[in-house]
Design a protein around this motif. Structure first.
Motif, PDB file in Angstrom:
ATOM      1  N   GLY A  11       0.955  -1.483  -0.408  1.00 13.82           N
ATOM      2  CA  GLY A  11       0.294   0.675  -0.269  1.00 13.82           C
ATOM      3  C   GLY A  11       0.849   1.030  -0.159  1.00 13.82           C
ATOM      4  O   GLY A  11       2.495   1.248  -0.212  1.00 13.82           O
ATOM      5  N   THR A  12       0.370   2.431   0.185  1.00 12.77           N
ATOM      6  CA  THR A  12       1.004   3.584   0.140  1.00 12.77           C
ATOM      7  C   THR A  12       1.742   3.998   1.695  1.00 12.77           C
ATOM      8  O   THR A  12       0.324   3.488   2.609  1.00 12.77           O
ATOM      9  CB  THR A  12      -0.118   4.405  -0.022  1.00 12.77           C
ATOM     10  OG1 THR A  12      -0.717   4.718   1.482  1.00 12.77           O
ATOM     11  CG2 THR A  12      -0.750   4.558  -1.202  1.00 12.77           C
ATOM     12  N   ALA A  57      -3.805   2.763   4.697  1.00  6.59           N
ATOM     13  CA  ALA A  57      -2.642   2.775   3.979  1.00  6.59           C
ATOM     14  C   ALA A  57      -3.310   1.833   2.471  1.00  6.59           C
ATOM     15  O   ALA A  57      -2.522   1.623   1.117  1.00  6.59           O
ATOM     16  CB  ALA A  57      -0.783   2.386   4.825  1.00  6.59           C
ATOM     17  N   ARG A  58      -3.999   0.665   2.288  1.00  8.13           N
ATOM     18  CA  ARG A  58      -3.587  -0.357   2.366  1.00  8.13           C
ATOM     19  C   ARG A  58      -5.645  -0.401   1.027  1.00  8.13           C
ATOM     20  O   ARG A  58      -5.515  -1.168   0.063  1.00  8.13           O
ATOM     21  CB  ARG A  58      -3.797  -2.263   2.355  1.00  8.13           C
ATOM     22  CG  ARG A  58      -2.272  -1.609   2.580  1.00  8.13           C
ATOM     23  CD  ARG A  58      -1.884  -3.328   3.228  1.00  8.13           C
ATOM     24  NE  ARG A  58      -2.157  -4.389   2.762  1.00  8.13           N
ATOM     25  CZ  ARG A  58      -2.194  -5.080   3.409  1.00  8.13           C
ATOM     26  NH1 ARG A  58      -1.610  -5.336   4.355  1.00  8.13           N
ATOM     27  NH2 ARG A  58      -2.301  -6.642   2.750  1.00  8.13           N
ATOM     28  N   THR A  61      -8.968   5.304   1.437  1.00  5.61           N
ATOM     29  CA  THR A  61      -8.130   6.430   2.429  1.00  5.61           C
ATOM     30  C   THR A  61      -9.033   6.695   3.537  1.00  5.61           C
ATOM     31  O   THR A  61     -10.075   7.124   3.016  1.00  5.61           O
ATOM     32  CB  THR A  61      -7.188   7.596   1.387  1.00  5.61           C
ATOM     33  OG1 THR A  61      -6.267   7.088   0.551  1.00  5.61           O
ATOM     34  CG2 THR A  61      -6.893   8.552   2.219  1.00  5.61           C
TER      35      THR A  61
END
Length: 118
Positions: A11-12, A57-58, A61
């Motif tokens: 993820g981010t 994160a995955r 948001t």
């Protein structure tokens, strides 16, 4: 470069500001537990941290600043955490399409505001 399953599901990254907001949310939730229940407070801390980080994160948001704000109704935050606990697979980051959250920022998971009949 071949992708591994770990890099696909990573993820981010969570920014330092988002990490601080997550800690403020955790404090709000943990403060509901009795101070003498250390095991319960630690379990609540760990679960809340895992759910928020995985979802943000995955999967979807979240508006972490709104969740951390003291003016925000804590019942809404707890409702979203309960929804995440029931519907979010923290291992894969999967949450069924149509699962609605109050603090989601993307429309696929955003809960529609309740219409009040006048």
């Amino acid at each position: 470069m071949p992708t591994t399953s770990a890099s696909k599901n990573a993820g981010t990254a969570i920014t330092p500001l988002e990490a601080k907001a997550i800690l403020r949310i955790i404090r709000r939730v943990v403060d509901l537990r009795p101070t003498d229940d250390l095991h319960g407070r630690n379990k609540t801390h760990d679960l809340t941290n895992k759910l928020l980080r995985t979802c943000h994160a995955r999967t979807c948001t979240l508006d972490l600043e709104a969740m951390a704000d003291r003016e925000t109704d804590l019942a809404l935050v707890l409702e979203d955490l309960g929804t995440l606990r029931r519907n979010l697979n923290c291992t894969t980051g999967h949450m069924d399409y149509g699962t609605r959250l109050h603090f989601a920022t993307n429309m696929a998971f955003k809960r529609k505001p309740v219409q009040v009949a006048a």
